[in-house]
Motif scaffolding. Structure first.
Motif, PDB file in Angstrom:
ATOM      1  N   ALA A 165      -3.012   7.640   8.900  1.00 18.94           N
ATOM      2  CA  ALA A 165      -4.421   7.270   8.737  1.00 18.94           C
ATOM      3  C   ALA A 165      -4.685   6.725   7.333  1.00 18.94           C
ATOM      4  CB  ALA A 165      -5.315   8.471   9.028  1.00 18.94           C
ATOM      5  N   VAL A 166      -4.109   7.363   6.321  1.00 19.29           N
ATOM      6  CA  VAL A 166      -4.319   6.890   4.952  1.00 19.29           C
ATOM      7  C   VAL A 166      -3.623   5.545   4.740  1.00 19.29           C
ATOM      8  CG1 VAL A 166      -3.947   7.400   2.512  1.00 19.29           C
ATOM      9  CG2 VAL A 166      -4.634   9.224   4.070  1.00 19.29           C
ATOM     10  N   LEU A 167      -2.437   5.391   5.289  1.00 21.39           N
ATOM     11  CA  LEU A 167      -1.749   4.105   5.174  1.00 21.39           C
ATOM     12  C   LEU A 167      -2.550   2.984   5.847  1.00 21.39           C
ATOM     13  CD1 LEU A 167       1.928   5.257   5.740  1.00 21.39           C
ATOM     14  CD2 LEU A 167       1.096   4.005   3.736  1.00 21.39           C
ATOM     15  N   ARG A 168      -3.185   3.283   6.964  1.00 16.48           N
ATOM     16  CA  ARG A 168      -4.031   2.267   7.601  1.00 16.48           C
ATOM     17  C   ARG A 168      -5.199   1.880   6.689  1.00 16.48           C
ATOM     18  NH1 ARG A 168      -2.838   0.717  12.475  1.00 16.48           N
ATOM     19  NH2 ARG A 168      -1.573   2.038  13.862  1.00 16.48           N
ATOM     20  N   SER A 169      -5.759   2.864   6.013  1.00 19.69           N
ATOM     21  CA  SER A 169      -6.823   2.547   5.046  1.00 19.69           C
ATOM     22  C   SER A 169      -6.292   1.639   3.952  1.00 19.69           C
ATOM     23  CB  SER A 169      -7.374   3.839   4.425  1.00 19.69           C
ATOM     24  OG  SER A 169      -8.045   4.621   5.377  1.00 19.69           O
ATOM     25  N   GLY A 170      -5.076   1.911   3.506  1.00 28.62           N
ATOM     26  CA  GLY A 170      -4.460   1.065   2.492  1.00 28.62           C
ATOM     27  C   GLY A 170      -4.244  -0.351   2.979  1.00 28.62           C
ATOM     28  N   ALA A 221       0.863  -1.182   0.000  1.00 25.26           N
ATOM     29  CA  ALA A 221       0.000   0.000   0.000  1.00 25.26           C
ATOM     30  C   ALA A 221       0.894   1.225   0.000  1.00 25.26           C
ATOM     31  CB  ALA A 221      -0.910   0.001   1.219  1.00 25.26           C
ATOM     32  N   PHE A 222       0.795   2.047  -1.026  1.00 25.66           N
ATOM     33  CA  PHE A 222       1.614   3.255  -1.131  1.00 25.66           C
ATOM     34  C   PHE A 222       0.738   4.497  -0.947  1.00 25.66           C
ATOM     35  CE2 PHE A 222       4.364   0.305  -3.490  1.00 25.66           C
ATOM     36  CZ  PHE A 222       5.564   0.554  -2.853  1.00 25.66           C
ATOM     37  N   LEU A 223       1.197   5.396  -0.101  1.00 30.46           N
ATOM     38  CA  LEU A 223       0.530   6.674   0.138  1.00 30.46           C
ATOM     39  C   LEU A 223       0.914   7.632  -0.985  1.00 30.46           C
ATOM     40  CD1 LEU A 223      -0.882   8.817   1.969  1.00 30.46           C
ATOM     41  CD2 LEU A 223       1.328   9.068   3.124  1.00 30.46           C
ATOM     42  N   SER A 268       3.185  14.986   4.845  1.00 27.75           N
ATOM     43  CA  SER A 268       4.501  15.221   5.448  1.00 27.75           C
ATOM     44  C   SER A 268       5.464  15.834   4.437  1.00 27.75           C
ATOM     45  CB  SER A 268       5.082  13.901   5.963  1.00 27.75           C
ATOM     46  OG  SER A 268       4.223  13.310   6.909  1.00 27.75           O
ATOM     47  N   ARG A 269       6.387  16.633   4.945  1.00 29.28           N
ATOM     48  CA  ARG A 269       7.393  17.255   4.102  1.00 29.28           C
ATOM     49  C   ARG A 269       8.774  17.103   4.735  1.00 29.28           C
ATOM     50  NH1 ARG A 269       3.689  16.949   1.272  1.00 29.28           N
ATOM     51  NH2 ARG A 269       2.787  18.497  -0.143  1.00 29.28           N
ATOM     52  N   GLY A 270       9.751  16.758   3.902  1.00 29.06           N
ATOM     53  CA  GLY A 270      11.127  16.630   4.349  1.00 29.06           C
ATOM     54  C   GLY A 270      12.000  17.702   3.733  1.00 29.06           C
ATOM     55  N   HIS A 271      13.292  17.396   3.590  1.00 28.17           N
ATOM     56  CA  HIS A 271      14.209  18.415   3.072  1.00 28.17           C
ATOM     57  C   HIS A 271      15.429  17.776   2.408  1.00 28.17           C
ATOM     58  CE1 HIS A 271      16.015  17.749   7.183  1.00 28.17           C
ATOM     59  NE2 HIS A 271      17.086  17.600   6.415  1.00 28.17           N
ATOM     60  N   VAL A 272      16.085  18.561   1.584  1.00 32.23           N
ATOM     61  CA  VAL A 272      17.416  18.270   1.045  1.00 32.23           C
ATOM     62  C   VAL A 272      18.310  19.442   1.431  1.00 32.23           C
ATOM     63  CG1 VAL A 272      18.821  17.963  -1.033  1.00 32.23           C
ATOM     64  CG2 VAL A 272      16.552  16.908  -0.901  1.00 32.23           C
ATOM     65  N   ARG A 273      19.406  19.137   2.114  1.00 25.51           N
ATOM     66  CA  ARG A 273      20.339  20.178   2.537  1.00 25.51           C
ATOM     67  C   ARG A 273      21.768  19.744   2.245  1.00 25.51           C
ATOM     68  NH1 ARG A 273      17.466  20.599   8.415  1.00 25.51           N
ATOM     69  NH2 ARG A 273      15.593  21.779   7.785  1.00 25.51           N
ATOM     70  N   LEU A 274      22.669  20.688   2.314  1.00 24.50           N
ATOM     71  CA  LEU A 274      24.086  20.388   2.151  1.00 24.50           C
ATOM     72  C   LEU A 274      24.670  19.878   3.460  1.00 24.50           C
ATOM     73  CD1 LEU A 274      25.320  23.539   0.185  1.00 24.50           C
ATOM     74  CD2 LEU A 274      24.579  21.340  -0.768  1.00 24.50           C
ATOM     75  N   SER A 332       5.698  10.268   7.086  1.00 26.91           N
ATOM     76  CA  SER A 332       4.632  10.128   8.087  1.00 26.91           C
ATOM     77  C   SER A 332       4.940  10.871   9.378  1.00 26.91           C
ATOM     78  CB  SER A 332       4.375   8.646   8.383  1.00 26.91           C
ATOM     79  OG  SER A 332       3.945   7.990   7.212  1.00 26.91           O
ATOM     80  N   THR A 333       5.424  12.099   9.234  1.00 25.31           N
ATOM     81  CA  THR A 333       5.708  12.934  10.406  1.00 25.31           C
ATOM     82  C   THR A 333       4.734  14.103  10.526  1.00 25.31           C
ATOM     83  OG1 THR A 333       7.313  14.217   9.116  1.00 25.31           O
ATOM     84  CG2 THR A 333       8.172  12.364  10.419  1.00 25.31           C
ATOM     85  N   ASP A 334       3.728  14.174   9.675  1.00 27.03           N
ATOM     86  CA  ASP A 334       2.795  15.291   9.746  1.00 27.03           C
ATOM     87  C   ASP A 334       2.077  15.270  11.094  1.00 27.03           C
ATOM     88  OD1 ASP A 334      -0.282  14.073   8.823  1.00 27.03           O
ATOM     89  OD2 ASP A 334       1.518  12.863   8.518  1.00 27.03           O
ATOM     90  N   PRO A 335       1.937  16.429  11.728  1.00 30.47           N
ATOM     91  CA  PRO A 335       1.405  16.459  13.099  1.00 30.47           C
ATOM     92  C   PRO A 335      -0.041  16.019  13.226  1.00 30.47           C
ATOM     93  CG  PRO A 335       1.675  18.688  12.223  1.00 30.47           C
ATOM     94  CD  PRO A 335       2.345  17.771  11.265  1.00 30.47           C
ATOM     95  N   ASP A 336      -0.818  16.104  12.154  1.00 30.57           N
ATOM     96  CA  ASP A 336      -2.230  15.729  12.236  1.00 30.57           C
ATOM     97  C   ASP A 336      -2.473  14.240  12.054  1.00 30.57           C
ATOM     98  OD1 ASP A 336      -2.926  18.382  12.616  1.00 30.57           O
ATOM     99  OD2 ASP A 336      -3.141  18.765  10.474  1.00 30.57           O
TER     100      ASP A 336
END
Length: 500
Positions: free
Chosen positions: A388-393, A350-352, A357-363, A379-383
Motif C-alpha cells: 500500500a505504501v509503495l503504491r502511494s509512492g 519510490a523506496f519504502l 515485513s521482516r526477513g531473516h539471516v540464517r546459516l 513486501s510479505t507482511d500479511p496486512d
C-alpha cells in the motif's frame, strides 16, 4: 599488518572494519592505555588515497569489486574492504524521523532519543567531512527535479538532520568525485598509534564462548587458524555478518544451531531474525535528445552524478510529521548493464522507508566460507502495509514525471502505467536501497526477541557487544550510513565510560 602467530591479548578487539568498526577502533585507541585490535576480512589499501583502486575512489559509481559475493542478488551485496559500505555506496548521508527515535527509545531508553544522539550525529558529520552537494554537480535533470518537488507542494528541508517531510539534497562524503570513506576519515590519524593493530585479509571464524564469556576469537589467516584474545569483544560485521558470527559461535536459536551441529552456548531466539530493509521500485522514463545531450556534456566535464536530490514523502499510513517514502529521481549511466555512448537512463524510484515485513539471516553451514541464507522477505507482511505504501509512492512518482519541470526532459517509457501494476508485478520489480538492519536487535529485558541491551551488550555473554546496523530494531527513514556512524560514536563513548 598480518595476524600474529599464536595467542595475543588486547584490551578490546573489533571484529569488522566497516563503518562502525572504523569508528570504534579510532575512538577506543584514543586512550593510549587501551590496546585495540581491529580485524577485517577484506583488503586494507592503506592511508594514501593514491594507493586505492580508482573504482573504490570514484564517487560517481557504485563499485562492486570488494564485496563478499559478486554477481548475486542485489539485496545480498555487502562490502569486504576496510571502510566497509562507505567504500561501495552512493556517499549519501540523510537522517530519520521522530518516529524512528520513538521506536528506538522504546527498545533502548532515553540515550536513543533525538536530543541525546544529536551531539554524536554532529561529531560524525564533522569527522566524516560531510558537505553539501556543490552546484556544479547538479545536472539538468537534478535541477528540474528540485523544481518539480516544489511544484508538487513540498518544502525544502535539511536532509541530514531531524526534520519533516520535504525535498532537498543529502550531505555527501565525497570531494571532487573522490569517495571519502570511513577508513580515511577515522583511521588515517589513528594508524600510527602503537596501541592500534589492524589485521586485514583476516576472516573471523567463530568466538570461543564458554560459561557466559568469550574466551577468544578464532581467525582464518591464509588458511591458518589463529586465536586472538581480549578483555572485550566488539562485533561489527554488519547486518548479515554479525548474526552469522554469533550463530557460528553458539549464540542464537537452539533449534537452528542443532541443524549444523553447533553447541548452544546462549539460546537467543532473535539472532538472525527481524531483518528489515527498504525495497523500492524504479519507474523508467525515456530521455529526450536534449536531456541526453545535457547529460553527455555533464559527463564530459566530470560532474555527472546519477542522483543528487530526493523527496521525503508521507503515505496515508504514515504518522503525522514523519515520512515513509524516499522519492528518488535519477538520470545517468545505468546502474546495471550499459547503453550506447551518448544515451542515458532516466527515471524515478519510490523506496519504502519503514517496512512492516521482516526477513531473516540464517546459516547454511557451520563453515564460515559458505554463503548465508539471506531472505529480506520484501513486501510479505500479511496486512499489505508495504504494498500500500509503495503504491502511494508510485502515485507521487507519476505526478512528478508529468510535472512542468520534468515532462519536457523525459517521457513515459513503454509498458503499463505503474498505477496499474498488480501486487505480484510490484513484488517482481522490487529492488533494494541497501540499508538492512535489525538482525541482532536491541530490546528491553522482557523482549524475547532482543539480542542486545541499550549499550549493545549481548544478553548472556558478559564481555561481548554488537555495534553496527544489526542492533537497530527498526530501520530509520533514512540512508543508514550517518545513523550507523552516530550509533558507533555514541556506543564508543559508553565503552570509554565503562572502562571496557
Amino acid at each position: 599488518m598480518n595476524a600474529p602467530s599464536g595467542a595475543s591479548g588486547y584490551d578490546a578487539v573489533v571484529l569488522g572494519g566497516g563503518v562502525a568498526g572504523c569508528v570504534l577502533a579510532a575512538r577506543l585507541s584514543e586512550d593510549a592505555d587501551r590496546s585495540v585490535c581491529m580485524v577485517e576480512a577484506g583488503p586494507d589499501y592503506g592511508a594514501e588515497p593514491r594507493h586505492w583502486p580508482h573504482k573504490v575512489l570514484n564517487a560517481r559509481a557504485l563499485p562492486r569489486d570488494d564485496v563478499w559475493e559478486r554477481h548475486t542478488a542485489v539485496h545480498r551485496i555487502r562490502a569486504r574492504v576496510l571502510g566497509g559500505s562507505s567504500c561501495i555506496n552512493g556517499c549519501w548521508n540523510t537522517w530519520g524521523s521522530a518516529t524512528d527515535h520513538e521506536e528506538w527509545v522504546r527498545a533502548g531508553g532515553p540515550r536513543w532519543s533525538a536530543s541525546a544522539m544529536e551531539r554524536h550525529r554532529l561529531r560524525a558529520v564533522e569527522q566524516m567531512g560531510l558537505r553539501a552537494v556543490p552546484e556544479r554537480e547538479l545536472s539538468l535533470w537534478a535541477r528540474a527535479a528540485l523544481e518539480a518537488a516544489e511544484e508538487l507542494g513540498y518544502g525544502h528541508v535539511a536532509m541530514a538532520a531531524p526534520g519533516r517531510p520535504g525535498f532537498g539534497t543529502p550531505l555527501i562524503n565525497a570531494v571532487d568525485g573522490v569517495r571519502w570513506n570511513a577508513a580515511f576519515a577515522y583511521l588515517d590519524a589513528a594508524r600510527q598509534r602503537p596501541n592500534l593493530t589492524i589485521l586485514s585479509q583476516t576472516t573471523v571464524n567463530r568466538l570461543d564462548v564458554r560459561t557466559g564469556r568469550v574466551r577468544g576469537v578464532e581467525l582464518d589467516v591464509d588458511g591458518r587458524r589463529e586465536t586472538v584474545v581480549a578483555d572485550t569483544y566488539l562485533v561489527a560485521c554488519g547486518t548479515f555478518g554479525s548474526p552469522a558470527l554469533l550463530l557460528r559461535s553458539g549464540i542464537g536459536p537452539a533449534d537452528h544451531l542443532r541443524e549444523f551441529g553447533i553447541r548452544t552456548e546462549v539460546d537467543l531466539t532473535g539472532v538472525g531474525a527481524n531483518l528489515s530493509d527498504q525495497p523500492g521500485i524504479f519507474v523508467p522514463l525515456a530521455p529526450t535528445p536534449d536531456l541526453n545531450a545535457a547529460l553527455a556534456a555533464k559527463e564530459a566535464s566530470g560532474n555527472l552524478y546519477v542522483s543528487r536530490m530526493l523527496i521525503r514523502a508521507a503515505s496515508d499510513l504514515c504518522p503525522d510529521s514523519s515520512w515513509d517514502l524516499h522519492i528518488l529521481p535519477s538520470a545517468g549511466a545505468p546502474l546495471f548493464g550499459s547503453l550506447p555512448p551518448g544515451q542515458y537512463e532516466a527515471g524515478i524510484s519510490a523506496f519504502l522507508m519503514k517496512p512492516a515485513s521482516r526477513g531473516h539471516v540464517r546459516l547454511r553451514s557451520a563453515d564460515h566460507s559458505e554463503p548465508l541464507d539471506i531472505d529480506p522477505a520484501f513486501s510479505t507482511d500479511p496486512d499489505g502495509h508495504d504494498i500500500a505504501v509503495l503504491r502511494s509512492g508510485l502515485e507521487i512518482v507519476e505526478r512528478m514525471a508529468v510535472s512542468a519541470a520534468l515532462k519536457p526532459l523525459a517521457g513515459a517509457a513503454q509498458g503499463h502505467p505503474s498505477r496499474d501494476l498488480s501486487d505480484e508485478e510490484i513484488r517482481s520489480r522490487l529492488g533494494a536501497y541497501w540499508h538492512p538492519v535489525g538482525t541482532c536487535a536491541m530490546g528491553q529485558d522482557d523482549d524475547p526477541w532482543a539480542v542486545v541491551d541499550e549499550e549493545a551488550r549481548v544478553r548472556g555473554v558478559s564481555n561481548l557487544r554488537v555495534v553496527d546496523a544489526s542492533i537497530l530494531p527498526t530501520v530509520p527513514a533514512a540512508n543508514t550510513q550517518l545513523p550507523v556512524l552516530t550509533v558507533a560514536e555514541m556506543l564508543a563513548d559508553a565503552l570509554r565510560t565503562d572502562g571496557r
